[in-house]
Design a protein around this motif. Structure first.
Motif, PDB file in Angstrom:
ATOM      1  N   ASN A  97     -17.044  -5.447  15.160  1.00  0.00           N
ATOM      2  CA  ASN A  97     -17.758  -5.149  13.913  1.00  0.00           C
ATOM      3  C   ASN A  97     -17.761  -6.319  12.945  1.00  0.00           C
ATOM      4  O   ASN A  97     -17.577  -6.141  11.752  1.00  0.00           O
ATOM      5  CB  ASN A  97     -17.145  -3.911  13.252  1.00  0.00           C
ATOM      6  N   TYR A  98     -17.961  -7.501  13.472  1.00  0.00           N
ATOM      7  CA  TYR A  98     -17.980  -8.695  12.644  1.00  0.00           C
ATOM      8  C   TYR A  98     -19.305  -9.420  12.818  1.00  0.00           C
ATOM      9  O   TYR A  98     -19.888  -9.407  13.893  1.00  0.00           O
ATOM     10  CB  TYR A  98     -16.861  -9.661  13.060  1.00  0.00           C
ATOM     11  N   ASP A  99     -19.749 -10.085  11.749  1.00  0.00           N
ATOM     12  CA  ASP A  99     -20.852 -11.025  11.903  1.00  0.00           C
ATOM     13  C   ASP A  99     -20.348 -12.158  12.792  1.00  0.00           C
ATOM     14  O   ASP A  99     -19.150 -12.464  12.814  1.00  0.00           O
ATOM     15  CB  ASP A  99     -21.269 -11.600  10.546  1.00  0.00           C
ATOM     16  N   VAL A 100     -21.252 -12.793  13.497  1.00  0.00           N
ATOM     17  CA  VAL A 100     -20.861 -13.857  14.427  1.00  0.00           C
ATOM     18  C   VAL A 100     -20.076 -14.943  13.707  1.00  0.00           C
ATOM     19  O   VAL A 100     -19.023 -15.383  14.192  1.00  0.00           O
ATOM     20  CB  VAL A 100     -22.101 -14.450  15.133  1.00  0.00           C
ATOM     21  N   GLU A 101     -20.561 -15.370  12.539  1.00  0.00           N
ATOM     22  CA  GLU A 101     -19.873 -16.460  11.849  1.00  0.00           C
ATOM     23  C   GLU A 101     -18.460 -16.059  11.412  1.00  0.00           C
ATOM     24  O   GLU A 101     -17.527 -16.851  11.453  1.00  0.00           O
ATOM     25  CB  GLU A 101     -20.688 -17.009  10.678  1.00  0.00           C
ATOM     26  N   SER A 117     -18.523 -20.710   9.419  1.00  0.00           N
ATOM     27  CA  SER A 117     -19.405 -19.786   8.703  1.00  0.00           C
ATOM     28  C   SER A 117     -20.357 -20.502   7.744  1.00  0.00           C
ATOM     29  O   SER A 117     -21.540 -20.155   7.688  1.00  0.00           O
ATOM     30  CB  SER A 117     -18.607 -18.712   7.965  1.00  0.00           C
ATOM     31  N   LYS A 141     -24.394 -20.333   8.130  1.00  0.00           N
ATOM     32  CA  LYS A 141     -25.194 -19.742   7.042  1.00  0.00           C
ATOM     33  C   LYS A 141     -26.234 -20.726   6.537  1.00  0.00           C
ATOM     34  O   LYS A 141     -27.352 -20.334   6.212  1.00  0.00           O
ATOM     35  CB  LYS A 141     -24.286 -19.282   5.910  1.00  0.00           C
ATOM     36  N   GLN A 184     -29.005 -20.736   9.035  1.00  0.00           N
ATOM     37  CA  GLN A 184     -29.765 -19.492   8.905  1.00  0.00           C
ATOM     38  C   GLN A 184     -30.708 -19.564   7.712  1.00  0.00           C
ATOM     39  O   GLN A 184     -31.875 -19.183   7.811  1.00  0.00           O
ATOM     40  CB  GLN A 184     -28.825 -18.302   8.749  1.00  0.00           C
TER      41      GLN A 184
END
Length: 83
Positions: free
Chosen positions: A20-24, A66, A70, A73
């Motif tokens: 349940n984590y964002d990839v970064e 991260s 980001k 992105q």
């Protein structure tokens, strides 16, 4: 989802998944593990169909990922939405 296998200083293997984590965020957690003498053996991204994309463990070298992720992105979103 990120799957990884690690080995601790005593030589014990630990396969696990970060669900349940964002990839970064997941990659930053793995980065922090390196600072505790945990060695990464495998790291893979798992997509919604269950396909694994293995990442080179050398890419996770103790530097947080991260912020660069980001930034990338933001750049591709800007390109997509401006054209």
């Amino acid at each position: 989802m990120v799957a990884a296998t690690t080995i601790n200083p005593e030589g014990e293997l630990y396969p696990f998944m970060l669900l349940n984590y964002d990839v970064e965020v997941a990659l930053d957690l793995l980065t922090r593990m390196l600072k505790n003498d945990i060695q990464l053996l495998t790291v893979a991204l798992i997509d919604s169909l269950g396909n694994y994309t293995y990442l080179p463990v050398q890419a996770i070298d103790g530097t947080p990922l991260s912020d660069p992720i980001k930034k990338l992105q933001h750049e591709w979103e800007e390109i997509l939405y401006c054209h």
